[in-house]
Design an enzyme around this catalytic site. Structure first.
Site, PDB file in Angstrom:
ATOM      1  N   GLY A   1       0.673  -1.059   0.029  1.00  0.00           N
ATOM      2  CA  GLY A   1       0.035   0.066  -0.014  1.00  0.00           C
ATOM      3  C   GLY A   1       0.654   1.284  -0.228  1.00  0.00           C
ATOM      4  O   GLY A   1       1.392   1.555   0.986  1.00  0.00           O
TER       5      GLY A   1
ATOM      6  N   VAL B   1      -3.040  -0.894   3.899  1.00  0.00           N
ATOM      7  CA  VAL B   1      -4.031  -0.984   2.778  1.00  0.00           C
ATOM      8  C   VAL B   1      -5.588  -0.501   2.921  1.00  0.00           C
ATOM      9  O   VAL B   1      -6.386  -0.521   2.510  1.00  0.00           O
ATOM     10  CB  VAL B   1      -4.432  -2.540   2.421  1.00  0.00           C
ATOM     11  CG1 VAL B   1      -3.043  -3.046   1.460  1.00  0.00           C
ATOM     12  CG2 VAL B   1      -4.913  -3.486   3.197  1.00  0.00           C
TER      13      VAL B   1
ATOM     14  N   ARG C   1      -8.004   1.635   6.128  1.00  0.00           N
ATOM     15  CA  ARG C   1      -8.688   1.297   7.583  1.00  0.00           C
ATOM     16  C   ARG C   1     -10.139   1.074   7.321  1.00  0.00           C
ATOM     17  O   ARG C   1     -10.844   1.576   6.393  1.00  0.00           O
ATOM     18  CB  ARG C   1      -8.402   2.391   8.349  1.00  0.00           C
ATOM     19  CG  ARG C   1      -6.702   2.565   8.629  1.00  0.00           C
ATOM     20  CD  ARG C   1      -6.051   3.701   9.766  1.00  0.00           C
ATOM     21  NE  ARG C   1      -6.815   3.513  10.900  1.00  0.00           N
ATOM     22  CZ  ARG C   1      -6.055   2.861  11.971  1.00  0.00           C
ATOM     23  NH1 ARG C   1      -4.837   2.002  11.459  1.00  0.00           N
ATOM     24  NH2 ARG C   1      -6.214   2.664  13.044  1.00  0.00           N
TER      25      ARG C   1
ATOM     26  N   HIS D   1      10.080  38.212   5.245  1.00  0.00           N
ATOM     27  CA  HIS D   1      11.247  37.830   4.233  1.00  0.00           C
ATOM     28  C   HIS D   1      12.484  37.511   4.968  1.00  0.00           C
ATOM     29  O   HIS D   1      12.641  38.331   5.936  1.00  0.00           O
ATOM     30  CB  HIS D   1      11.494  38.938   3.449  1.00  0.00           C
ATOM     31  CG  HIS D   1      12.620  38.654   2.528  1.00  0.00           C
ATOM     32  ND1 HIS D   1      12.549  37.760   1.563  1.00  0.00           N
ATOM     33  CD2 HIS D   1      13.803  38.952   2.633  1.00  0.00           C
ATOM     34  CE1 HIS D   1      13.825  37.543   0.961  1.00  0.00           C
ATOM     35  NE2 HIS D   1      14.793  38.303   1.531  1.00  0.00           N
TER      36      HIS D   1
HETATM   37  P1  FAD Z   1      -9.561   6.824  16.960  1.00  0.00           P
HETATM   38  O1  FAD Z   1      -8.605   7.724  17.173  1.00  0.00           O
HETATM   39  O2  FAD Z   1      -9.380   5.411  16.396  1.00  0.00           O
HETATM   40  O3  FAD Z   1     -10.129   6.417  18.762  1.00  0.00           O
HETATM   41  C1  FAD Z   1     -11.204   5.715  18.732  1.00  0.00           C
HETATM   42  C2  FAD Z   1     -11.127   5.397  20.034  1.00  0.00           C
HETATM   43  O4  FAD Z   1     -12.272   4.385  20.502  1.00  0.00           O
HETATM   44  C3  FAD Z   1     -10.096   4.177  20.574  1.00  0.00           C
HETATM   45  O5  FAD Z   1      -9.339   4.469  21.550  1.00  0.00           O
HETATM   46  C4  FAD Z   1     -10.728   2.731  20.409  1.00  0.00           C
HETATM   47  O6  FAD Z   1     -10.120   1.774  21.222  1.00  0.00           O
HETATM   48  C5  FAD Z   1     -11.992   3.088  21.125  1.00  0.00           C
HETATM   49  N1  FAD Z   1     -13.177   2.385  20.972  1.00  0.00           N
HETATM   50  C6  FAD Z   1     -13.680   1.777  19.879  1.00  0.00           C
HETATM   51  N2  FAD Z   1     -14.700   1.106  20.081  1.00  0.00           N
HETATM   52  C7  FAD Z   1     -15.155   1.326  21.384  1.00  0.00           C
HETATM   53  C8  FAD Z   1     -16.088   0.647  22.380  1.00  0.00           C
HETATM   54  N3  FAD Z   1     -17.094   0.256  21.934  1.00  0.00           N
HETATM   55  N4  FAD Z   1     -16.131   1.270  23.588  1.00  0.00           N
HETATM   56  C9  FAD Z   1     -14.879   1.982  23.848  1.00  0.00           C
HETATM   57  N5  FAD Z   1     -13.974   2.509  23.382  1.00  0.00           N
HETATM   58  C10 FAD Z   1     -13.992   1.829  22.110  1.00  0.00           C
HETATM   59  N6  FAD Z   1      -4.400  11.542  10.804  1.00  0.00           N
HETATM   60  C11 FAD Z   1      -4.048  13.023  10.969  1.00  0.00           C
HETATM   61  O7  FAD Z   1      -5.005  13.665  10.727  1.00  0.00           O
HETATM   62  N7  FAD Z   1      -2.852  13.374  10.651  1.00  0.00           N
HETATM   63  C12 FAD Z   1      -1.991  12.335  10.991  1.00  0.00           C
HETATM   64  O8  FAD Z   1      -0.792  12.785  10.932  1.00  0.00           O
HETATM   65  C13 FAD Z   1      -2.439  11.054  10.925  1.00  0.00           C
HETATM   66  N8  FAD Z   1      -1.201   9.991  10.956  1.00  0.00           N
HETATM   67  C14 FAD Z   1      -1.660   8.755  11.195  1.00  0.00           C
HETATM   68  C15 FAD Z   1      -0.636   7.735  11.197  1.00  0.00           C
HETATM   69  C16 FAD Z   1      -1.026   6.444  11.248  1.00  0.00           C
HETATM   70  C17 FAD Z   1       0.039   5.378  11.668  1.00  0.00           C
HETATM   71  C18 FAD Z   1      -2.375   6.159  11.515  1.00  0.00           C
HETATM   72  C19 FAD Z   1      -2.866   4.605  11.643  1.00  0.00           C
HETATM   73  C20 FAD Z   1      -3.409   6.957  11.375  1.00  0.00           C
HETATM   74  C21 FAD Z   1      -3.207   8.417  11.271  1.00  0.00           C
HETATM   75  N9  FAD Z   1      -3.949   9.419  11.131  1.00  0.00           N
HETATM   76  C22 FAD Z   1      -3.657  10.714  11.141  1.00  0.00           C
HETATM   77  C23 FAD Z   1      -5.583   9.037  11.217  1.00  0.00           C
HETATM   78  C24 FAD Z   1      -6.120   9.426  12.729  1.00  0.00           C
HETATM   79  O9  FAD Z   1      -5.245   8.670  13.616  1.00  0.00           O
HETATM   80  C25 FAD Z   1      -7.398   8.962  12.817  1.00  0.00           C
HETATM   81  O10 FAD Z   1      -8.210   9.737  11.590  1.00  0.00           O
HETATM   82  C26 FAD Z   1      -8.144   9.521  13.937  1.00  0.00           C
HETATM   83  O11 FAD Z   1      -7.178   8.965  15.224  1.00  0.00           O
HETATM   84  C27 FAD Z   1      -9.710   9.124  14.043  1.00  0.00           C
HETATM   85  O12 FAD Z   1     -10.088   9.478  15.229  1.00  0.00           O
HETATM   86  P2  FAD Z   1     -11.186   8.761  15.945  1.00  0.00           P
HETATM   87  O13 FAD Z   1     -11.428   9.744  17.261  1.00  0.00           O
HETATM   88  O14 FAD Z   1     -12.508   8.874  15.156  1.00  0.00           O
HETATM   89  O15 FAD Z   1     -11.057   7.577  16.199  1.00  0.00           O
HETATM   90  P1  NAI Z   2      -4.604   4.780   2.456  1.00  0.00           P
HETATM   91  O1  NAI Z   2      -6.100   4.544   2.127  1.00  0.00           O
HETATM   92  O2  NAI Z   2      -3.980   6.098   2.411  1.00  0.00           O
HETATM   93  O3  NAI Z   2      -3.783   3.824   1.207  1.00  0.00           O
HETATM   94  C1  NAI Z   2      -3.944   2.390   1.013  1.00  0.00           C
HETATM   95  C2  NAI Z   2      -3.311   2.185  -0.096  1.00  0.00           C
HETATM   96  O4  NAI Z   2      -3.201   0.602  -0.227  1.00  0.00           O
HETATM   97  C3  NAI Z   2      -3.850   2.497  -1.450  1.00  0.00           C
HETATM   98  O5  NAI Z   2      -3.033   3.244  -2.180  1.00  0.00           O
HETATM   99  C4  NAI Z   2      -4.675   1.452  -1.960  1.00  0.00           C
HETATM  100  O6  NAI Z   2      -4.662   1.381  -3.471  1.00  0.00           O
HETATM  101  C5  NAI Z   2      -3.429   0.220  -1.501  1.00  0.00           C
HETATM  102  N1  NAI Z   2      -4.020  -1.089  -1.611  1.00  0.00           N
HETATM  103  C6  NAI Z   2      -5.418  -1.414  -1.376  1.00  0.00           C
HETATM  104  N2  NAI Z   2      -5.205  -2.686  -1.352  1.00  0.00           N
HETATM  105  C7  NAI Z   2      -4.154  -3.363  -1.838  1.00  0.00           C
HETATM  106  C8  NAI Z   2      -3.850  -4.447  -2.120  1.00  0.00           C
HETATM  107  N3  NAI Z   2      -4.599  -5.775  -2.031  1.00  0.00           N
HETATM  108  N4  NAI Z   2      -2.215  -4.296  -2.803  1.00  0.00           N
HETATM  109  C9  NAI Z   2      -1.623  -3.323  -2.824  1.00  0.00           C
HETATM  110  N5  NAI Z   2      -2.190  -2.089  -2.482  1.00  0.00           N
HETATM  111  C10 NAI Z   2      -3.317  -2.241  -2.028  1.00  0.00           C
HETATM  112  O7  NAI Z   2      -4.528   3.939   3.677  1.00  0.00           O
HETATM  113  P2  NAI Z   2      -3.438   3.787   4.859  1.00  0.00           P
HETATM  114  O8  NAI Z   2      -2.100   4.293   4.361  1.00  0.00           O
HETATM  115  O9  NAI Z   2      -3.618   2.466   5.379  1.00  0.00           O
HETATM  116  O10 NAI Z   2      -4.069   4.765   5.667  1.00  0.00           O
HETATM  117  C11 NAI Z   2      -5.071   4.681   6.499  1.00  0.00           C
HETATM  118  C12 NAI Z   2      -5.817   6.341   6.661  1.00  0.00           C
HETATM  119  O11 NAI Z   2      -5.095   6.841   7.684  1.00  0.00           O
HETATM  120  C13 NAI Z   2      -5.332   7.241   5.469  1.00  0.00           C
HETATM  121  O12 NAI Z   2      -6.483   7.147   4.472  1.00  0.00           O
HETATM  122  C14 NAI Z   2      -5.304   8.419   6.397  1.00  0.00           C
HETATM  123  O13 NAI Z   2      -6.831   8.836   6.537  1.00  0.00           O
HETATM  124  C15 NAI Z   2      -4.829   7.891   7.692  1.00  0.00           C
HETATM  125  N6  NAI Z   2      -3.682   8.586   7.746  1.00  0.00           N
HETATM  126  C16 NAI Z   2      -3.426   9.823   7.799  1.00  0.00           C
HETATM  127  C17 NAI Z   2      -2.136  10.276   7.854  1.00  0.00           C
HETATM  128  C18 NAI Z   2      -1.976  11.796   7.734  1.00  0.00           C
HETATM  129  O14 NAI Z   2      -2.719  12.743   7.859  1.00  0.00           O
HETATM  130  N7  NAI Z   2      -0.629  12.350   7.448  1.00  0.00           N
HETATM  131  C19 NAI Z   2      -0.862   9.568   8.156  1.00  0.00           C
HETATM  132  C20 NAI Z   2      -1.277   8.192   8.165  1.00  0.00           C
HETATM  133  C21 NAI Z   2      -2.493   7.771   8.022  1.00  0.00           C
END
Ligand code: FAD
Ligand code: NAI
Length: 475
Positions: A191, A280, A282, A454
């Site tokens: 991905g 790939v 979420r 600047h």
């Molecule tokens: P979450 O942060 O997923 O929180 C949900 C919470 O609910 C969790 O603690 C979970 O355990 C809890 N929960 C779930 N079901 C229940 C239940 N039934 N009862 C009680 N608790 C429950 N976004 C950005 O904007 N910038 C970034 O730089 C960025 N980097 C990222 C990097 C990575 C590696 C990943 C994986 C994601 C990244 N994201 C980024 C995406 C961002 O993390 C999510 O969009 C954000 O966390 C979503 O917030 P949320 O509150 O909807 O859910």
């Molecule tokens: P993503 O949706 O950004 O990328 C997933 C990639 O996997 C896509 O390019 C898709 O075409 C590819 N893919 C799907 N199935 C595949 C397969 N079978 N084989 C090969 N490639 C495949 O999802 P990602 O990177 O998992 O991140 C999830 C989400 O978390 C992002 O969409 C974003 O919303 C959030 N996030 C945000 C960040 C930020 O704001 N800087 C940083 C990291 C995550």
């Protein structure tokens, strides 16, 4: 007698914890239920973002960028360091420290705002006399709470990929990729999305050979095509990521190393790696929520169905963040949380989805807001564009990061800014000016008439705004 609240929030990620704080600020008695446990097995607030997402990934991106600068860039500044070493475990410990500071910070904010923090899995039981009953289950301990309004903010886990089961030893999801304590010699990523690019960049800078297998034939399909093309060139040529597009995955063989069979351009290939990150996408998380029993409607992809105000199919049940439609971004989740809390309190907030910024923290960074050129063309909107490069910018040259450019798209008739696309140093910070401009319905002329310090990177946005009217001064 169960505890009574005006509002119960399920999930304490950036959507849920912000919603809870805002509701409490507005005088509503509020509880927030969260089930997340940190690596030490203890409850940790902040959800995916603080624990295994935004914050830890940015900590590792910075550490790896520092190491890369030391080993590649410092010499040009006349700085040579002998005997430098890298300790992955220390980098991970630093990251854990930052995470812990912020997750305990949320607990502090809950106390300060009198939000009741309940640890466990929250499940909707039903509604009686205008009150929702919610079960909070923590192991065998079960507690019942009641609330007039419920905000579902349960977030998203990684999308599983059949045949590529994550063990977080060799095959990793985001949590595993953020916890590696040694640099893998060969790292595979499935991905080329946001996680793949960010985590691939971290480990590449630290010395891994990184190969990314992407199913789509185009790179970063959601981004402006010109920006995506520029990003692909820079990330492959300069950052050294080996990104293979249009790949059809075959089987994964786990042996001494991991062998991933795939097809590209009709040719069978095998990639051998020591560790593999699967990123790939979420999926919405409604596990344990009792959605079915409560009659909470989900769409065909499992997202909780909401209207434009985040109201679900059930009375006084709201849903925000990753578990509903729209970009899976922390700031989108938080702003929805604020808007829902205010709506419950009787206010009429507004959230403009068109001005939600996207940032990818690669080097150079990639950021955009508003429409792409492709979207404007498809909608038949006439626009003018202005671009400017970081190459002649004094501040960028001083930083040693004079790569990339800014593109401003403005309506051909009204000059209103419709989109801004940045690839370059600190694009994550520069995009804020563009977001504000769009929120204020600014024209490119407004930005062009604004004084920019600047030397600063923001001068490139200024120049791009001037270029819309073909009067760039340095272009
Ligand atoms: P979450 O942060 O997923 O929180 C949900 C919470 O609910 C969790 O603690 C979970 O355990 C809890 N929960 C779930 N079901 C229940 C239940 N039934 N009862 C009680 N608790 C429950 N976004 C950005 O904007 N910038 C970034 O730089 C960025 N980097 C990222 C990097 C990575 C590696 C990943 C994986 C994601 C990244 N994201 C980024 C995406 C961002 O993390 C999510 O969009 C954000 O966390 C979503 O917030 P949320 O509150 O909807 O859910
Ligand atoms: P993503 O949706 O950004 O990328 C997933 C990639 O996997 C896509 O390019 C898709 O075409 C590819 N893919 C799907 N199935 C595949 C397969 N079978 N084989 C090969 N490639 C495949 O999802 P990602 O990177 O998992 O991140 C999830 C989400 O978390 C992002 O969409 C974003 O919303 C959030 N996030 C945000 C960040 C930020 O704001 N800087 C940083 C990291 C995550």
């Amino acid at each position: 007698m169960s505890q009574q609240f005006d509002v119960v929030v399920i999930g304490a990620g950036p959507g849920g914890y912000i919603a809870a704080i805002r509701a409490a600020q507005l005088g509503l008695s509020t509880a927030c239920i969260d089930a997340f446990k940190g690596a030490d097995g203890k409850p940790a607030l902040g959800g995916t973002c603080l624990n295994v997402g935004c914050i830890p990934s940015k900590a590792l991106l910075q550490s790896s960028e520092n190491y890369h600068a030391l080993t590649h860039d410092f010499a040009a500044h006349g700085i040579t360091v002998k005997g430098s070493q890298f300790d992955a475990a220390a980098m991970i410990a630093r990251k854990d420290g930052i995470v812990s500071k912020l997750t305990t910070g949320v607990a502090f904010l809950f106390k300060k705002n009198k939000v009741a923090s309940l640890h466990g899995v929250g499940r909707l039981l039903g509604r009686q006399q205008e009150k929702w009953q919610i079960e909070v289950r923590n192991g065998d301990a079960v507690e019942l709470v009641e609330a007039g309004h419920v905000i579902v903010a349960t977030g998203s886990p990684p999308r599983p990929l059949a045949g590529f089961d994550v063990d977080n030893d060799t095959v990793l999801d985001n949590a595993g990729a953020l916890a590696l304590t040694a640099v893998p010699k060969r790292l595979g990523v499935i991905g080329a999305g946001v996680i793949g690019l960010e985590m691939g960049s971290v480990w590449k800078r630290l010395g891994s050979e990184v190969t990314i297998l992407e199913a789509a034939p185009t790179f970063l399909g959601a981004a402006d095509a010109q920006l995506a093309k520029e990003a692909f060139k820079t990330l492959t040529r300069d950052s050294g990521l080996d990104i293979r597009l249009g790949v059809k995955l075959g089987a994964l063989k786990r042996g001494r190393d991991l062998a991933i069979g795939y097809e590209q351009d009709g040719k069978a290939e095998t990639l051998k790696v020591d560790k593999l990150i699967v990123a790939v996408g979420r999926v919405p998380n409604t596990e344990g929520l009792g959605a079915d029993a409560a009659g909470l409607k989900l769409d065909e992809r499992g997202f909780v169905m909401v209207d434009e105000f985040c109201h679900t199919s059930l009375p006084n049940v709201w849903a925000i963040g990753d578990v509903v439609r729209g970009p899976m971004l922390a700031h989108k989740a938080s702003e929805e949380g604020v808007a829902v809390a205010e709506r419950i309190a009787g206010q009429k907030p507004h959230l403009d989805f068109n001005s939600i910024p996207w940032v990818i923290y690669t080097s150079p960074e990639i950021a955009w807001v508003g429409k792409t050129e492709e979207q404007l063309k498809a909608a038949g909107v006439e626009y003018r564009k202005g671009s400017s490069s970081f190459a002649p910018n004094g501040r960028a040259l001083g930083l040693g990061q004079a790569q990339g450019n800014v593109k401003v798209l403005a309506d051909a008739k009204t000059d209103r800014i419709l989109g801004v696309h940045v690839i370059g140093p600190m694009a994550s910070e520069l995009i804020a000016e563009a977001v504000l401009a769009m929120e204020f319905k600014a024209s490119s002329e407004d930005v062009a008439r604004t004084v920019h310090a600047h030397p600063s990177l923001s001068e490139v946005l200024h120049e791009a705004a001037l270029a819309v009217d073909k009067r760039a001064l340095h272009g």
